[in-house]
Design a protein around this motif. Structure first.
Motif, PDB file in Angstrom:
ATOM      1  N   ARG A 110       0.831  -1.205   0.000  1.00 36.88           N
ATOM      2  CA  ARG A 110       0.000   0.000   0.000  1.00 36.88           C
ATOM      3  C   ARG A 110       0.863   1.252   0.000  1.00 36.88           C
ATOM      4  O   ARG A 110       0.568   2.220  -0.704  1.00 36.88           O
ATOM      5  CB  ARG A 110      -0.940   0.010   1.208  1.00 36.88           C
ATOM      6  CG  ARG A 110      -2.094  -0.956   1.046  1.00 36.88           C
ATOM      7  CD  ARG A 110      -3.205  -0.842   2.086  1.00 36.88           C
ATOM      8  NE  ARG A 110      -3.014   0.022   3.212  1.00 36.88           N
ATOM      9  CZ  ARG A 110      -2.968  -0.409   4.480  1.00 36.88           C
ATOM     10  NH1 ARG A 110      -3.102  -1.675   4.777  1.00 36.88           N
ATOM     11  NH2 ARG A 110      -2.820   0.464   5.462  1.00 36.88           N
ATOM     12  N   LEU A 111       1.956   1.223   0.775  1.00 38.79           N
ATOM     13  CA  LEU A 111       2.871   2.367   0.795  1.00 38.79           C
ATOM     14  C   LEU A 111       3.542   2.535  -0.569  1.00 38.79           C
ATOM     15  O   LEU A 111       3.650   3.648  -1.082  1.00 38.79           O
ATOM     16  CB  LEU A 111       3.927   2.195   1.887  1.00 38.79           C
ATOM     17  CG  LEU A 111       4.908   3.359   2.034  1.00 38.79           C
ATOM     18  CD1 LEU A 111       4.182   4.626   2.486  1.00 38.79           C
ATOM     19  CD2 LEU A 111       6.003   3.004   3.014  1.00 38.79           C
ATOM     20  N   ALA A 112       3.967   1.430  -1.166  1.00 41.97           N
ATOM     21  CA  ALA A 112       4.643   1.482  -2.469  1.00 41.97           C
ATOM     22  C   ALA A 112       3.750   2.061  -3.551  1.00 41.97           C
ATOM     23  O   ALA A 112       4.241   2.695  -4.488  1.00 41.97           O
ATOM     24  CB  ALA A 112       5.115   0.084  -2.868  1.00 41.97           C
ATOM     25  N   SER A 113       2.459   1.867  -3.435  1.00 39.72           N
ATOM     26  CA  SER A 113       1.537   2.371  -4.461  1.00 39.72           C
ATOM     27  C   SER A 113       0.884   3.695  -4.057  1.00 39.72           C
ATOM     28  O   SER A 113      -0.016   4.164  -4.751  1.00 39.72           O
ATOM     29  CB  SER A 113       0.470   1.323  -4.773  1.00 39.72           C
ATOM     30  OG  SER A 113      -0.313   1.073  -3.621  1.00 39.72           O
ATOM     31  N   SER A 114       1.340   4.304  -2.990  1.00 38.05           N
ATOM     32  CA  SER A 114       0.772   5.558  -2.509  1.00 38.05           C
ATOM     33  C   SER A 114       0.960   6.675  -3.541  1.00 38.05           C
ATOM     34  O   SER A 114       2.008   6.785  -4.173  1.00 38.05           O
ATOM     35  CB  SER A 114       1.432   5.974  -1.197  1.00 38.05           C
ATOM     36  OG  SER A 114       0.956   7.241  -0.781  1.00 38.05           O
ATOM     37  N   SER A 115      -0.048   7.497  -3.677  1.00 40.19           N
ATOM     38  CA  SER A 115       0.040   8.630  -4.599  1.00 40.19           C
ATOM     39  C   SER A 115       0.414   9.923  -3.885  1.00 40.19           C
ATOM     40  O   SER A 115       0.601  10.951  -4.528  1.00 40.19           O
ATOM     41  CB  SER A 115      -1.296   8.818  -5.330  1.00 40.19           C
ATOM     42  OG  SER A 115      -2.318   9.093  -4.391  1.00 40.19           O
ATOM     43  N   THR A 116       0.557   9.873  -2.562  1.00 39.69           N
ATOM     44  CA  THR A 116       0.908  11.081  -1.810  1.00 39.69           C
ATOM     45  C   THR A 116       2.415  11.311  -1.854  1.00 39.69           C
ATOM     46  O   THR A 116       3.198  10.371  -2.011  1.00 39.69           O
ATOM     47  CB  THR A 116       0.478  10.970  -0.335  1.00 39.69           C
ATOM     48  OG1 THR A 116       1.264   9.957   0.304  1.00 39.69           O
ATOM     49  CG2 THR A 116      -1.007  10.648  -0.207  1.00 39.69           C
ATOM     50  N   ALA A 117       2.823  12.554  -1.702  1.00 39.78           N
ATOM     51  CA  ALA A 117       4.257  12.887  -1.678  1.00 39.78           C
ATOM     52  C   ALA A 117       4.947  12.164  -0.517  1.00 39.78           C
ATOM     53  O   ALA A 117       6.042  11.618  -0.688  1.00 39.78           O
ATOM     54  CB  ALA A 117       4.448  14.390  -1.566  1.00 39.78           C
ATOM     55  N   THR A 118       4.307  12.134   0.636  1.00 33.92           N
ATOM     56  CA  THR A 118       4.901  11.458   1.793  1.00 33.92           C
ATOM     57  C   THR A 118       5.108   9.984   1.508  1.00 33.92           C
ATOM     58  O   THR A 118       6.186   9.435   1.743  1.00 33.92           O
ATOM     59  CB  THR A 118       4.018  11.651   3.048  1.00 33.92           C
ATOM     60  OG1 THR A 118       3.940  13.055   3.339  1.00 33.92           O
ATOM     61  CG2 THR A 118       4.581  10.910   4.245  1.00 33.92           C
ATOM     62  N   GLY A 119       4.092   9.317   0.987  1.00 34.24           N
ATOM     63  CA  GLY A 119       4.208   7.894   0.662  1.00 34.24           C
ATOM     64  C   GLY A 119       5.281   7.626  -0.377  1.00 34.24           C
ATOM     65  O   GLY A 119       6.069   6.689  -0.249  1.00 34.24           O
TER      66      GLY A 119
END
Length: 170
Positions: A65-74
């Protein structure tokens, strides 16, 4: 910096206080904050031996889920994981993580400042630290050979799980 005063804080509360300050400053113009963040980054963050981590690692699903995050932080944490997981058990200073990941030091320093809020919003199911806070995917520690910088480390288990995530994405 003329509107700032020094405040004494118990070491055990420093992380929470600096996170609160970063949250308060997020809506302001940010002038003079680089020095404040550098000082906050120099705090000791762990007494563990290098290469150890007492917190249960994130699951493959959580890392995916983190790897596919679209947020700058992720996205910044994913880049840092790519770097740190190439050298599991080794603490890398902030400047090296930024350099090897292609981020600026400011971009990488910004990610840990925003991770607690990000975790609460998107990753409330990750393991918790002994104090009840949500765990981060990398361990952070002040190292004597890199004074003034936080160093970051992925455990062997996290590196293995991250590799699984990255291979599934390929």
């Amino acid at each position: 910096m003329t509107q700032w005063i020094p405040v004494l804080v118990r070491l055990e509360d420093l992380e929470k206080v600096t996170a609160l300050l970063a949250e308060l400053e997020a809506g302001r113009d940010g002038s003079g904050l680089e020095n404040v963040y550098e000082i906050a980054e120099a705090r000791p963050t762990s007494t563990d031996s290098p290469g150890t981590d007492a917190t249960e690692p994130w699951s493959v699903e959580q890392l995916a889920r983190l790897a596919s995050s679209s947020t700058a932080t992720g996205q910044r944490w994913a880049k840092a994981l790519d770097v740190c997981c190439d050298q599991p058990g080794t603490y890398l200073p902030t400047s090296k993580v930024a350099e090897l990941s292609g981020m600026s030091i400011t971009e990488w320093r910004d990610a840990p400042r925003k991770i607690s809020r990000h975790l609460k919003a998107h990753f409330a199911d990750v393991p918790r630290e002994a104090d009840g806070d949500l765990s981060w995917p990398l361990s952070a520690k002040s190292m004597p050979n890199h004074p003034g910088e936080v160093s970051w480390m992925a455990t062997t288990e996290t590196a293995s799980r991250w590799s699984e995530v990255r291979h599934a994405q390929a």
